[in-house]
Scaffold this motif. Structure first.
Motif, short mmCIF file in Angstrom:
data_model
loop_
_atom_site.label_atom_id
_atom_site.label_comp_id
_atom_site.label_asym_id
_atom_site.label_seq_id
_atom_site.Cartn_x
_atom_site.Cartn_y
_atom_site.Cartn_z
N MET A 45 0.84 -1.20 0.00
CA MET A 45 0.00 0.00 0.00
C MET A 45 0.87 1.25 0.00
N ARG A 46 1.93 1.20 0.80
CA ARG A 46 2.85 2.33 0.91
C ARG A 46 3.52 2.62 -0.44
N ASP A 47 3.92 1.56 -1.10
CA ASP A 47 4.57 1.71 -2.40
C ASP A 47 3.59 2.29 -3.43
N LEU A 48 2.37 1.79 -3.41
CA LEU A 48 1.36 2.29 -4.35
C LEU A 48 1.01 3.75 -4.07
N GLN A 49 0.94 4.09 -2.78
CA GLN A 49 0.62 5.49 -2.44
C GLN A 49 1.72 6.42 -2.90
N TYR A 50 2.95 5.96 -2.83
CA TYR A 50 4.07 6.78 -3.30
C TYR A 50 3.92 7.05 -4.80
N ARG A 51 3.54 6.01 -5.54
CA ARG A 51 3.31 6.18 -6.98
C ARG A 51 2.15 7.15 -7.24
N LEU A 52 1.11 7.04 -6.44
CA LEU A 52 -0.04 7.94 -6.57
C LEU A 52 0.40 9.39 -6.40
N TYR A 53 1.24 9.59 -5.39
CA TYR A 53 1.75 10.92 -5.05
C TYR A 53 2.61 11.48 -6.18
N VAL A 54 3.49 10.64 -6.69
CA VAL A 54 4.39 11.10 -7.75
C VAL A 54 3.63 11.31 -9.06
N GLU A 55 2.69 10.40 -9.34
CA GLU A 55 1.89 10.52 -10.56
C GLU A 55 1.11 11.83 -10.57
N LEU A 83 1.46 5.37 5.79
CA LEU A 83 1.52 6.10 4.52
C LEU A 83 2.49 7.26 4.65
N ASN A 84 3.02 7.71 3.53
CA ASN A 84 3.94 8.84 3.52
C ASN A 84 3.17 10.12 3.86
N ALA A 85 3.60 10.77 4.94
CA ALA A 85 2.87 11.92 5.49
C ALA A 85 2.67 13.03 4.46
N GLN A 86 3.57 13.13 3.47
CA GLN A 86 3.45 14.22 2.50
C GLN A 86 2.26 14.03 1.57
N GLY A 87 1.75 12.81 1.50
CA GLY A 87 0.65 12.57 0.58
C GLY A 87 -0.66 12.24 1.25
N VAL A 88 -0.74 12.41 2.57
CA VAL A 88 -1.97 12.02 3.26
C VAL A 88 -2.36 13.05 4.32
N ARG A 89 -3.65 13.31 4.42
CA ARG A 89 -4.16 14.18 5.49
C ARG A 89 -5.37 13.55 6.14
N THR A 90 -5.41 13.67 7.45
CA THR A 90 -6.52 13.11 8.21
C THR A 90 -7.41 14.26 8.70
N PHE A 91 -8.69 14.11 8.53
CA PHE A 91 -9.63 15.15 8.95
C PHE A 91 -10.65 14.58 9.92
N PRO A 92 -10.58 14.97 11.19
CA PRO A 92 -11.62 14.54 12.12
C PRO A 92 -12.79 15.53 12.03
N PHE A 93 -13.98 15.03 11.76
CA PHE A 93 -15.16 15.90 11.72
C PHE A 93 -15.90 15.77 13.03
N LYS A 94 -15.90 16.85 13.78
CA LYS A 94 -16.54 16.83 15.09
C LYS A 94 -17.87 17.58 15.00
N VAL A 95 -18.47 17.87 16.14
CA VAL A 95 -19.68 18.68 16.15
C VAL A 95 -19.37 19.96 15.38
N PRO A 96 -20.21 20.32 14.41
CA PRO A 96 -19.90 21.49 13.56
C PRO A 96 -19.73 22.76 14.39
N THR A 97 -18.80 23.60 13.97
CA THR A 97 -18.60 24.90 14.63
C THR A 97 -19.71 25.85 14.17
N GLU A 98 -19.72 27.02 14.76
CA GLU A 98 -20.73 28.02 14.42
C GLU A 98 -20.65 28.37 12.93
N ILE A 99 -19.43 28.61 12.45
CA ILE A 99 -19.25 28.94 11.03
C ILE A 99 -19.73 27.79 10.15
#
Lengths: 281, 281
Positions: A45-55, A83-99
């Protein structure tokens, strides 16, 4: 074993979570066998993600939904942590803020979809707007009932733009959840996780199950399938999730880009630079 | 060894990069000794980052600047790749987009500063606006020369809000850079990294060195110090960077939050839930 085939919610089918086991039924000889499999799969998976990132052409969106203590954080740490941190981001969705609440329910989600070459991991997601919102009656039915098709069109929009979407439900039993709550009580370093609200949500277990079933039936699509993962055993959960993500990346088949520079020219520049270096020395 | 003390650019001092070694001069017996040290340090760093995440009060901003092939990507993969993905985001700052160029130079940067509990890693940064911009004459001197103090005030703003800032310059020699360019030529799977522009930038090595020296002198502050890391040897570079980040986190001393629920009450709810489970069975 084909984990995709085994755990996918086939588009257009109904789901009865009670009939789906929370315990694994194969294919590993023992825990160690599963660990070995997962380690190999993660390496691929790590190898494939690296290819995804470079592609830099396609992207991957992973959605995680589950009852409390089912292992969303665990999967992120143990599987996606590799996974390589440069190609991945994690987003926790919590109780929505006022905005966030002052916009439509997909507004905050859209800002977190993956750019070309990237992987986004959603820890909870827009599905909360047809789950907790439905169970807790936070908006009227006439509002949330329209959201399934809005979600499908939103996910299609992403898919048509080159984003593969896989959505995981970590399926645990009420008994296993209680076992994990007990661990939080027994281990002082986990006390900060204690929350009386966890027990309130247990009272609504059936209502949540029904809300999940509707979401799977209406929103498991070809472009963005749902997977129900037996999650009472962490070693199986991690094996299945990594296998499905790996298989998805294999299908995406990312390629290193064609080299668009003249190799001879680069070699010449290298030789010149080397000569210069010798002159300076 | 105190890596912070060894590599910090003391605020208010001048820097002559030519006088700073790109080769390490201690404290490891051999490569393996450095690897062991780095592994231990990363384990500590990981634990401290988890506390930072759970505490949710302070944040950490890591800035990486360096010539091409000096190892920014390597540090991100080998050192920061071990942080928990839920608490860390990496931001590569490339040539500004049209929208980014239509704002001030700190606009895109500000959107990427870490929230409480989070770590942001900048792969290149706002410093490009006093580096490449200065060397390539992209804006007049009267414009870029005002930016140092703007940067200092911007970083102070972050620091006053609970963000610790550490800035790393990966210091390699022209000869080592050329060696790494050769590797890209020799290994077909690295051909996609080839870029004639890399050789053009080498022609400007002295101009870049001067621009870096000015940035270090003007912008190494108590709130946001610069560190110059000997980077010809990857094993030393990784050891030093991990040690400095680890020491910074130790100084921040993040704590698990106080438990604000009544343990007896949680225990009662647990017992009730267990009884209910037995009834259902």
């Amino acid at each position: 074993m084909d984990f995709v085939k085994k755990h996918i919610v086939e588009p257009g089918t109904t789901v009865r979570l009670k009939k789906i086991a929370t315990e694994p039924d194969g294919p590993f000889d023992d825990k160690q066998d599963a660990y070995d499999f997962t380690a190999d799969t993660i390496a691929k998976m790590r190898d494939l993600q690296y290819r995804l990132y470079v592609e830099g052409k396609q992207s991957l969106l992973i959605v995680l939904q589950a009852p409390d203590a089912a292992g969303k954080d665990g999967v992120i740490r143990k599987v996606f942590g590799h996974l390589n941190a440069q190609g991945v981001r994690t987003f926790p969705f919590k109780v929505p803020t006022e905005i966030e609440r002052s916009h439509d329910f997909l507004w905050r989600i859209h800002q977190c979809t993956p750019a070309a070459g990237q992987v986004s991991i959603f820890n909870r997601s827009h599905y909360e707007d047809v789950l907790v919102v439905r169970v807790e009656d936070l908006v009227p039915k006439r509002v949330w009932s329209k959201r399934y098709e809005m979600i499908n069109q939103f996910e299609l929009l992403l898919a048509e733009n080159g984003t593969r979407i896989v959505k995981f439900y970590l399926h645990i039993s009420p008994a296993e959840q209680l076992e994990r709550f007990k661990e939080r009580l027994d281990r002082p370093e986990k006390h900060w996780k204690l929350n009386l609200g966890d027990y309130d949500a247990r009272q609504q277990w059936d209502a949540y199950r029904e809300a999940y079933e509707t979401a799977f039936e209406k929103c498991s699509t070809k472009a963005a399938p749902w997977f129900v993962i037996p999650a009472d055993k962490k070693w199986y959960r991690n094996a299945a999730v990594s296998a499905i993500v790996c298989q998805t990346l294999e299908e995406m088949d990312p390629q290193f880009p064609e080299v668009d520079v003249d190799l001879d020219q680069v070699r010449k520049r290298y030789e010149d630079a080397l000569a210069q270096l010798d002159d300076d020395a």
